[in-house]
Design a protein around this motif. Structure first.
Motif, short mmCIF file in Angstrom:
data_model
loop_
_atom_site.label_atom_id
_atom_site.label_comp_id
_atom_site.label_asym_id
_atom_site.label_seq_id
_atom_site.Cartn_x
_atom_site.Cartn_y
_atom_site.Cartn_z
N PRO A 1 -4.66 -13.36 1.98
CA PRO A 1 -6.13 -11.72 2.46
C PRO A 1 -5.48 -11.30 2.89
CG PRO A 1 -6.12 -13.09 3.56
CD PRO A 1 -4.94 -14.13 3.27
N THR A 2 -4.34 -10.52 3.12
CA THR A 2 -3.60 -8.82 3.27
C THR A 2 -2.85 -8.94 2.72
OG1 THR A 2 -2.45 -10.17 5.28
CG2 THR A 2 -4.96 -9.55 5.94
N ILE A 3 -2.17 -7.35 2.33
CA ILE A 3 -1.21 -6.89 2.02
C ILE A 3 -0.63 -6.24 2.96
CG2 ILE A 3 -0.55 -4.76 0.12
CD1 ILE A 3 -2.03 -7.22 -0.84
N PRO A 4 1.56 -5.99 2.99
CA PRO A 4 1.80 -6.58 1.98
C PRO A 4 2.09 -7.77 1.32
CG PRO A 4 3.06 -5.44 4.22
CD PRO A 4 1.04 -6.05 3.89
N LYS B 1 0.93 -1.65 -0.22
CA LYS B 1 -0.03 -0.25 -0.07
C LYS B 1 1.05 0.65 0.25
CE LYS B 1 -3.80 -2.55 2.54
NZ LYS B 1 -4.58 -2.27 3.90
N GLY B 2 0.48 1.75 -1.02
CA GLY B 2 2.19 3.04 -1.04
C GLY B 2 2.91 2.75 -2.07
N ASN C 1 1.87 -0.43 -5.91
CA ASN C 1 1.12 -0.02 -5.10
C ASN C 1 0.04 -0.38 -5.15
OD1 ASN C 1 -0.78 1.80 -3.64
ND2 ASN C 1 -0.34 3.50 -4.38
N ILE C 2 -1.10 -1.24 -4.34
CA ILE C 2 -2.17 -2.17 -5.32
C ILE C 2 -3.76 -1.01 -4.79
CG2 ILE C 2 -1.41 -4.86 -4.96
CD1 ILE C 2 -3.08 -2.64 -2.49
N PHE D 1 2.71 -2.11 7.70
CA PHE D 1 3.16 -3.02 7.28
C PHE D 1 3.96 -2.95 6.41
CE2 PHE D 1 -0.98 -4.91 9.81
CZ PHE D 1 0.18 -5.08 10.94
N SER D 2 3.19 -2.18 5.44
CA SER D 2 4.28 -1.59 3.93
C SER D 2 5.27 -0.78 4.65
CB SER D 2 3.43 -0.99 3.08
OG SER D 2 2.39 -1.44 2.60
#
Length: 77
Positions: free
Chosen positions: A70-73, A23-24, A52-53, A33-34
């Motif tokens: 299911p999660t990012i990053p 994210k970003g 960047n999703i 987390f990113s």
């Protein structure tokens, strides 16, 4: 996930030894987390690509399905 999204993901992964779907951006991460993943990669001195999703909903959903997570990053080495 459609074939075009899968091909885009695999192309990004094939072009980079280390790749982070986040994210970003590395310069401006938009979640903790990113930001932590970027900090670790930089501390290790690793070169990496990123995506960047948040800019592409199809890729955002596609990488979750591709990685079966299911999660990012999501980091691929």
């Amino acid at each position: 996930m459609n074939e075009q999204t899968k091909s885009r993901i695999e192309s990004l992964l094939n072009q980079n030894k280390v790749f982070l779907f986040m994210k970003g951006s590395p310069e401006f991460p938009l979640c903790g987390f990113s930001a932590r993943a970027i900090a670790i990669l930089k501390e290790l001195g690793w070169e990496f690509g990123s995506f960047n999703i948040l800019e592409d909903e199809e890729m955002r959903q596609g990488i979750k399905e591709y990685g079966q997570w299911p999660t990012i990053p999501q980091l691929y080495v």
